[in-house]
Motif scaffolding. Structure first.
Motif, PDB file in Angstrom:
ATOM      1  N   LYS A  16      54.849  61.434  28.600  1.00 23.05           N
ATOM      2  CA  LYS A  16      56.047  62.107  29.083  1.00 23.05           C
ATOM      3  C   LYS A  16      56.917  61.108  29.827  1.00 23.05           C
ATOM      4  CE  LYS A  16      57.498  66.056  31.940  1.00 23.05           C
ATOM      5  NZ  LYS A  16      57.022  67.138  32.838  1.00 23.05           N
ATOM      6  N   LEU A  17      58.191  61.074  29.478  1.00 27.87           N
ATOM      7  CA  LEU A  17      59.154  60.188  30.122  1.00 27.87           C
ATOM      8  C   LEU A  17      60.237  61.013  30.796  1.00 27.87           C
ATOM      9  CD1 LEU A  17      59.709  57.490  27.323  1.00 27.87           C
ATOM     10  CD2 LEU A  17      58.099  57.383  29.240  1.00 27.87           C
ATOM     11  N   VAL A  18      60.709  60.536  31.941  1.00 25.53           N
ATOM     12  CA  VAL A  18      61.836  61.154  32.638  1.00 25.53           C
ATOM     13  C   VAL A  18      63.027  60.202  32.538  1.00 25.53           C
ATOM     14  CG1 VAL A  18      62.744  61.976  34.840  1.00 25.53           C
ATOM     15  CG2 VAL A  18      60.361  62.410  34.233  1.00 25.53           C
ATOM     16  N   ILE A  19      64.160  60.701  32.062  1.00 23.87           N
ATOM     17  CA  ILE A  19      65.355  59.867  31.941  1.00 23.87           C
ATOM     18  C   ILE A  19      65.955  59.663  33.326  1.00 23.87           C
ATOM     19  CG2 ILE A  19      67.607  59.602  30.875  1.00 23.87           C
ATOM     20  CD1 ILE A  19      65.263  59.495  28.931  1.00 23.87           C
ATOM     21  N   THR A  20      65.855  58.432  33.832  1.00 22.89           N
ATOM     22  CA  THR A  20      66.340  58.125  35.177  1.00 22.89           C
ATOM     23  C   THR A  20      67.687  57.419  35.171  1.00 22.89           C
ATOM     24  OG1 THR A  20      65.104  56.047  35.117  1.00 22.89           O
ATOM     25  CG2 THR A  20      64.003  57.969  36.092  1.00 22.89           C
ATOM     26  N   GLY A  21      68.170  57.002  34.002  1.00 27.64           N
ATOM     27  CA  GLY A  21      69.464  56.319  33.939  1.00 27.64           C
ATOM     28  C   GLY A  21      69.861  56.065  32.504  1.00 27.64           C
ATOM     29  N   THR A  22      71.082  55.610  32.330  1.00 25.51           N
ATOM     30  CA  THR A  22      71.578  55.229  31.007  1.00 25.51           C
ATOM     31  C   THR A  22      71.890  53.741  31.004  1.00 25.51           C
ATOM     32  OG1 THR A  22      73.844  55.821  31.631  1.00 25.51           O
ATOM     33  CG2 THR A  22      72.526  57.501  30.512  1.00 25.51           C
ATOM     34  N   ILE A  23      71.756  53.137  29.842  1.00 24.92           N
ATOM     35  CA  ILE A  23      71.940  51.687  29.718  1.00 24.92           C
ATOM     36  C   ILE A  23      73.435  51.363  29.690  1.00 24.92           C
ATOM     37  CG2 ILE A  23      71.558  49.679  28.246  1.00 24.92           C
ATOM     38  CD1 ILE A  23      69.039  51.092  27.202  1.00 24.92           C
ATOM     39  N   THR A  24      73.835  50.478  30.585  1.00 27.14           N
ATOM     40  CA  THR A  24      75.211  49.968  30.597  1.00 27.14           C
ATOM     41  C   THR A  24      75.276  48.578  29.976  1.00 27.14           C
ATOM     42  OG1 THR A  24      75.717  51.232  32.599  1.00 27.14           O
ATOM     43  CG2 THR A  24      77.207  49.417  32.037  1.00 27.14           C
ATOM     44  N   THR A  25      74.379  47.689  30.428  1.00 23.26           N
ATOM     45  CA  THR A  25      74.335  46.324  29.894  1.00 23.26           C
ATOM     46  C   THR A  25      72.884  45.920  29.671  1.00 23.26           C
ATOM     47  OG1 THR A  25      76.333  45.712  31.106  1.00 23.26           O
ATOM     48  CG2 THR A  25      74.958  43.914  30.289  1.00 23.26           C
ATOM     49  N   GLU A  26      72.561  45.573  28.442  1.00 24.08           N
ATOM     50  CA  GLU A  26      71.246  45.031  28.100  1.00 24.08           C
ATOM     51  C   GLU A  26      71.475  43.588  27.655  1.00 24.08           C
ATOM     52  OE1 GLU A  26      67.546  45.838  24.971  1.00 24.08           O
ATOM     53  OE2 GLU A  26      69.292  47.165  24.995  1.00 24.08           O
ATOM     54  N   PRO A  27      71.207  42.596  28.509  1.00 23.97           N
ATOM     55  CA  PRO A  27      71.671  41.230  28.244  1.00 23.97           C
ATOM     56  C   PRO A  27      71.154  40.618  26.955  1.00 23.97           C
ATOM     57  CG  PRO A  27      70.078  41.287  30.047  1.00 23.97           C
ATOM     58  CD  PRO A  27      70.449  42.699  29.757  1.00 23.97           C
ATOM     59  N   ASP A  28      69.925  40.960  26.550  1.00 20.24           N
ATOM     60  CA  ASP A  28      69.347  40.340  25.363  1.00 20.24           C
ATOM     61  C   ASP A  28      69.429  41.235  24.123  1.00 20.24           C
ATOM     62  OD1 ASP A  28      67.652  42.183  26.482  1.00 20.24           O
ATOM     63  OD2 ASP A  28      65.817  41.076  26.047  1.00 20.24           O
ATOM     64  N   ALA A  29      70.311  42.226  24.142  1.00 15.62           N
ATOM     65  CA  ALA A  29      70.387  43.171  23.017  1.00 15.62           C
ATOM     66  C   ALA A  29      70.804  42.485  21.727  1.00 15.62           C
ATOM     67  CB  ALA A  29      71.353  44.303  23.351  1.00 15.62           C
ATOM     68  N   VAL A  30      71.719  41.513  21.824  1.00 13.21           N
ATOM     69  CA  VAL A  30      72.216  40.849  20.615  1.00 13.21           C
ATOM     70  C   VAL A  30      71.094  40.118  19.887  1.00 13.21           C
ATOM     71  CG1 VAL A  30      73.719  39.004  19.777  1.00 13.21           C
ATOM     72  CG2 VAL A  30      74.588  40.653  21.425  1.00 13.21           C
ATOM     73  N   SER A  31      70.212  39.460  20.643  1.00 16.98           N
ATOM     74  CA  SER A  31      69.129  38.703  20.006  1.00 16.98           C
ATOM     75  C   SER A  31      68.067  39.601  19.404  1.00 16.98           C
ATOM     76  CB  SER A  31      68.469  37.766  21.030  1.00 16.98           C
ATOM     77  OG  SER A  31      67.822  38.508  22.043  1.00 16.98           O
ATOM     78  N   GLU A  32      68.046  40.889  19.789  1.00 15.41           N
ATOM     79  CA  GLU A  32      67.060  41.821  19.241  1.00 15.41           C
ATOM     80  C   GLU A  32      67.432  42.272  17.832  1.00 15.41           C
ATOM     81  OE1 GLU A  32      64.307  42.516  20.669  1.00 15.41           O
ATOM     82  OE2 GLU A  32      64.644  41.804  22.709  1.00 15.41           O
ATOM     83  N   GLY A  33      68.675  42.072  17.426  1.00 14.21           N
ATOM     84  CA  GLY A  33      69.094  42.458  16.092  1.00 14.21           C
ATOM     85  C   GLY A  33      69.663  43.860  16.039  1.00 14.21           C
ATOM     86  N   PHE A  34      70.163  44.213  14.848  1.00 11.03           N
ATOM     87  CA  PHE A  34      70.812  45.511  14.649  1.00 11.03           C
ATOM     88  C   PHE A  34      69.778  46.618  14.581  1.00 11.03           C
ATOM     89  CE2 PHE A  34      72.326  48.800  11.682  1.00 11.03           C
ATOM     90  CZ  PHE A  34      73.449  49.217  12.362  1.00 11.03           C
ATOM     91  N   GLY A  35      70.007  47.702  15.325  1.00 12.14           N
ATOM     92  CA  GLY A  35      69.082  48.830  15.320  1.00 12.14           C
ATOM     93  C   GLY A  35      69.719  50.074  14.731  1.00 12.14           C
ATOM     94  N   PHE A  36      68.923  50.852  14.003  1.00 16.33           N
ATOM     95  CA  PHE A  36      69.417  52.084  13.392  1.00 16.33           C
ATOM     96  C   PHE A  36      69.287  53.285  14.323  1.00 16.33           C
ATOM     97  CE2 PHE A  36      68.883  49.651   9.497  1.00 16.33           C
ATOM     98  CZ  PHE A  36      69.998  50.036   8.779  1.00 16.33           C
ATOM     99  N   ALA A  37      68.759  53.056  15.509  1.00 18.11           N
ATOM    100  CA  ALA A  37      68.519  54.179  16.414  1.00 18.11           C
ATOM    101  C   ALA A  37      68.885  53.754  17.828  1.00 18.11           C
ATOM    102  CB  ALA A  37      67.050  54.610  16.336  1.00 18.11           C
ATOM    103  N   PRO A  38      69.145  54.726  18.710  1.00 17.55           N
ATOM    104  CA  PRO A  38      69.494  54.388  20.100  1.00 17.55           C
ATOM    105  C   PRO A  38      68.297  53.803  20.848  1.00 17.55           C
ATOM    106  CG  PRO A  38      69.329  56.765  19.807  1.00 17.55           C
ATOM    107  CD  PRO A  38      69.252  56.167  18.445  1.00 17.55           C
ATOM    108  N   ARG A  39      68.611  52.958  21.833  1.00 16.38           N
ATOM    109  CA  ARG A  39      67.582  52.281  22.621  1.00 16.38           C
ATOM    110  C   ARG A  39      66.968  53.216  23.657  1.00 16.38           C
ATOM    111  NH1 ARG A  39      65.097  48.156  21.601  1.00 16.38           N
ATOM    112  NH2 ARG A  39      66.704  46.535  21.777  1.00 16.38           N
ATOM    113  N   LEU A  40      65.651  53.113  23.846  1.00 15.40           N
ATOM    114  CA  LEU A  40      64.918  53.792  24.907  1.00 15.40           C
ATOM    115  C   LEU A  40      64.052  52.736  25.574  1.00 15.40           C
ATOM    116  CD1 LEU A  40      64.181  56.461  26.349  1.00 15.40           C
ATOM    117  CD2 LEU A  40      62.293  56.690  24.720  1.00 15.40           C
ATOM    118  N   LEU A  41      64.360  52.421  26.831  1.00 18.46           N
ATOM    119  CA  LEU A  41      63.668  51.343  27.528  1.00 18.46           C
ATOM    120  C   LEU A  41      62.740  51.920  28.577  1.00 18.46           C
ATOM    121  CD1 LEU A  41      65.148  47.946  28.342  1.00 18.46           C
ATOM    122  CD2 LEU A  41      63.906  49.102  30.161  1.00 18.46           C
TER     123      LEU A  41
END
Length: 848
Positions: free
Chosen positions: A170-195
């Motif tokens: 079970k996860l509780v959403i405590t915030g939304t992502i504004t800036t993920e510095p290494d997102a570009v190097s992770e490549g293109f994703g077909f789904a929204p990020r959950l960190l």
């Protein structure tokens, strides 16, 4: 030498004096050069801005100085000790999974990223609310904290503080992502990020044997650490079978950089098309300018000015005016990255600070200068060779024959330099060569089309309507506008039709043919002990559906015929096979959606050396043949197999396909999961939603991918690319319209004489308007037909032969092309000749 310098000085002085008269007659010239130069300068400046930004922000974008990625396994103790030797190590885990609401009412595919307490090593992770990441991810009672992309909350109708489930956690959403510095190097994703945290992911049960998981280790080097290259070389030497992908901060996002470079090259070629089309306008403008200066040229020659001085006088003027147009284009190109930063900042790391990229501007300067020289030399050669008596006696230049060989040679050298520059600066030189060949062929074909239309008009029967008879005569008479209209408008329209056909067919395939043939769902990470239960759940919801299951592993090709792939030169079309991990499988029998084209399939009970079946097209791209060997790294072990056969694979079906299918004995005992598809053409959206809920509820660790959602995302991406491509094509079309306007303006002198003589002989203004309208209508229709034929053939070739997709003719594109051609030719033609019809007869008759 002194004589030459004196002539040069005289020519410069005379040029400066004539320039005092302003730029009358050269505004279209300026626009053509400025537009093409601006397109090339802007595209290359924006591309350079992005790639340099990626390089300068490499540590933040990569998340470290080095990045080691393993698939389906964590680093062992010896590997971890090696990585820790060089500095601080941050470990993150990435996978796709299903996030679902606690009541099971809705779910969504997510890109899960689990991080440790030292993340990020470089850059800043920013969330809303702006709190330390460790606080946002800490455990709260029986739930772990998580930060999500805003899109996920929108999809599931959630807000901060709400809960969701991944796997059994079970996860509780405590915030939304504004800036993920290494997102570009992770490549293109077909789904929204959950960190979330590594502890949360470990408790979810999602990481199982054979699960598709990426384990990433990023290093922040300590002072005195060896260089990046030394560390890479040591990693490869000490752990040859590790199978990890190593990336350094100076190449933080190589795939993104390569894609940006390819796309910018394509747009540069489109911009070069606009510049070359504008070159036709340059030639028309120069010819009209010299025609208007015929009395001045005659006077200079009669006063003893050498022909070389006359040529230099007007060459200097032309190059000065061209310099002004190029400078305007370079100014637009220079500010383009600054403007683009406001639109691209949310997608790419492009700086908002103003910066100038000299190499990009120099490239545009060279293209603009060479184009001007190539298209202005020939008219200058004609002006040089016409005697003064002919200039006084005749109305214009006779251009039916070529000028003397030095002028032809200079034009040829300028064109060769233009082609050489396009090839040398291209990322894909083969594409640049094909483009130049197509451009040259287009000019030849358009000239032949113009001659053919004029010949048909010349041989047409006598028509009853005087206006129509006059229009047909205007198409084939000496000095007719036919070649100018066909050449100027035909190329731009053909390019627009080609791109529209490609875009339309891609969309039709994504939303039509492909979606009809594709399965409804892909199910990933099915464990062997879940197969029976999975089948029962799916069959209950879709009793008529067809389920296909295959074992699946992930592996990276490390060598071909024993040679490291890093040392092999591979054609661009085959590089994707060697880039990153590939899905691989094993099978006793030939897959149902493939056929063996060469070689023999192995026996069902084969026990010999490992064999592999390779996709025929990809094998051809890599230069492989039967009997060659392929080495793949799977789960940290290198396996070498001999190519036993080639298969023809139907990639268009979007069913389960693999580049490599191995003999079953190759992976005997290797842990792996299963991949399955469900195909039910008659399933309604409600039934698909029920299938998704049932599978996710019964098997939380199985990842379900709805194919329609993936196709919709790809369609949206294609749409965004199409906007950029069409904008570039519109520049070429605008250049065509400018050239057409210039051609009509240059022919107004002859039109004025014709109109006055006809009116003197009794023709009325309405009759002349009808005649001109018929003429432009016929020319526009002929141009539209050519553009449709040429653009449709080019679009078909790209879609069917390069993209390997079904191609069809699109009536909507045909209708819009014809309408655009007719509106353009008739509108500009009548606008240009309206003033001619009101010309008083006396001043013109006195000049005859």
């Amino acid at each position: 030498m002194n004589t030459f310098l004196m002539r040069l000085k005289t020519a410069l002085r005379l040029s400066a004096r004539e320039m005092r008269g302003g730029l009358a007659g050269f505004y279209i010239f300026l626009a053509c050069i400025a537009l093409g130069t601006a397109a090339i300068a802007a595209v290359n400046s924006v591309s350079t801005s992005i790639t340099k930004s990626i390089a300068s922000q490499g540590q933040s974008l990569l998340g470290g100085d080095l990045r080691f990625e393993l698939t389906n396994r964590e680093a062992n103790d010896r590997e971890k000790a090696f990585l820790s030797e060089f500095g601080t190590v941050s470990h993150s885990t990435g996978l796709r999974s299903m996030a679902r609401l606690p009541d099971g009412s809705d779910q969504s595919l997510v890109e899960v990223k689990a991080v440790d307490i030292v993340y990020p090593l470089y850059g800043s992770f920013v969330a809303a609310p702006d709190k330390p990441l460790a606080d946002l991810l800490q455990k709260q009672g029986d739930a772990y904290g998580a930060v999500a992309a805003p899109l996920l909350l929108d999809r599931l109708g959630m807000k901060l503080g709400d809960s969701l489930l991944i796997g059994s956690t079970k996860l509780v959403i405590t915030g939304t992502i504004t800036t993920e510095p290494d997102a570009v190097s992770e490549g293109f994703g077909f789904a929204p990020r959950l960190l979330t945290s590594g502890e949360a992911l470990a408790a979810s049960g999602l990481i199982q044997t054979g699960s598709l998981v990426e384990q990433v280790y990023k290093i922040k080097l300590k002072p005195g650490a060896p260089s990046l290259k030394i560390i890479q070389d040591r990693a490869k030497a000490e752990f040859p079978d590790a199978g990890w992908s190593i990336r350094t901060s100076d190449r933080a996002a190589p795939n993104l950089t390569a894609n940006i470079t390819r796309f910018s090259q394509f747009l540069t070629l489109v911009g070069l098309t606009a510049l070359i089309v504008g070159g036709v306008g340059v030639a028309n403008a120069v010819r009209a300018f010299l025609d208007s200066k015929r009395s001045v040229i005659a006077t200079l020659k009669c006063l003893g000015a050498p022909a070389s001085v006359v040529v230099m006088v007007y060459l200097f003027q032309i190059m000065m005016i061209a310099g002004l147009g190029i400078a305007l284009g370079l100014a637009i190109g220079a500010v383009a990255p600054w403007i683009a930063s406001y639109y691209l900042a949310q997608f790419l790391p492009i700086p908002a600070d103003f910066a100038i990229y000299p190499r990009s501007l120099l490239l545009a300067l060279m293209f603009g200068g060479l184009t001007t020289l190539a298209f202005s030399v020939m008219p200058l050669g004609h002006a040089r060779e016409v005697p003064a008596t002919a200039l006084f006696r005749e109305q214009g230049f006779e251009t039916r024959r070529l000028p003397s060989w030095p002028y032809v040679l200079v034009a040829a050298l300028a064109i060769a330099a233009l082609a050489g520059l396009a090839i040398v600066t291209a990322y894909d030189r083969r594409l640049a060569i094909f483009f130049l060949i197509a451009m040259a062929a287009s000019f030849v074909v358009l000239r032949l089309v113009a001659y053919g239309i004029a010949a048909l008009a010349r041989r047409s029967p006598r028509l009853p309507s005087p206006a129509l008879r006059l229009a047909v005569g205007n198409i084939h008479r000496p000095g007719a506008l036919t070649p100018s209209v066909i050449l100027s408008l035909g190329l731009g329209l053909a390019l627009l039709v080609t791109l529209s056909m490609i875009d339309g067919n891609l969309r039709n395939n994504l939303t039509g043919t492909l979606s009809e043939k594709a399965p409804n769902f892909f199910f990933v990470d099915i464990q062997r002990d879940q197969l029976d239960g999975f089948r029962q759940v799916v069959q209950q919801q879709a009793p008529q559906g067809q389920i296909v299951e295959v074992p699946m592993l992930r592996g990276r090709i490390t060598a071909l015929n024993g040679q490291d792939i890093a040392k092999i030169s591979v054609p661009p079309q085959g590089r994707w096979v060697l880039r990153g991990d590939r899905g691989i499988t094993y099978a006793k029998d030939v897959p149902k959606n493939a056929t063996v084209t060469e070689g023999q399939w192995w026996a069902p009970d084969y026990k010999g050396e490992p064999l592999v079946s390779f996709s025929a097209q990809e094998a051809s791209d890599l230069g492989l043949k039967i009997g060659d060997t392929v080495t793949v790294n799977v789960l940290g072990r290198n396996l070498t197999a001999k190519i036993a056969n080639f298969r023809k694979v139907d990639w268009q079906s979007l069913s389960i396909n693999f580049v490599m299918v191995f003999s079953p004995n190759a992976f005997a005992g290797a842990p792996h999961a299963w991949l399955a598809t469900l195909t039910e053409p008659n399933a309604s959206p409600q039934q698909e939603a029920a299938i998704l809920r049932s599978v996710t509820k019964a098997f939380p660790t199985i990842t379900s991918v709805r194919v329609k959602d993936a196709l919709d995302m790809v369609d949206a991406l294609v749409g965004q690319l199409a906007v950029a491509i069409r904008a570039a094509a519109a520049i070429a079309l605008i250049s065509s319209v400018l050239v057409l306007s210039g051609a009509l303006a240059a022919g107004n002198r002859g039109r004025t004489h014709d109109a006055v003589v006809l009116k003197t002989l009794g023709a009325t203004r309405p009759m002349l308007i009808r005649a001109f309208t018929y003429e432009y209508l016929l020319l526009g229709l002929a141009t539209a037909i050519f553009a449709l034929l040429a653009g449709s053939v080019a679009g078909w070739y790209v879609v069917s032969q390069i993209m390997k997709l079904p191609a069809s003719f699109l009536p909507g594109v045909a209708v819009s092309t014809v309408a655009l051609a007719l509106v353009t030719t008739i509108g500009i033609g009548l606008a240009g000749t309206w003033r001619v019809l009101g010309q008083k007869a006396a001043p013109v008759l006195r000049e005859l």
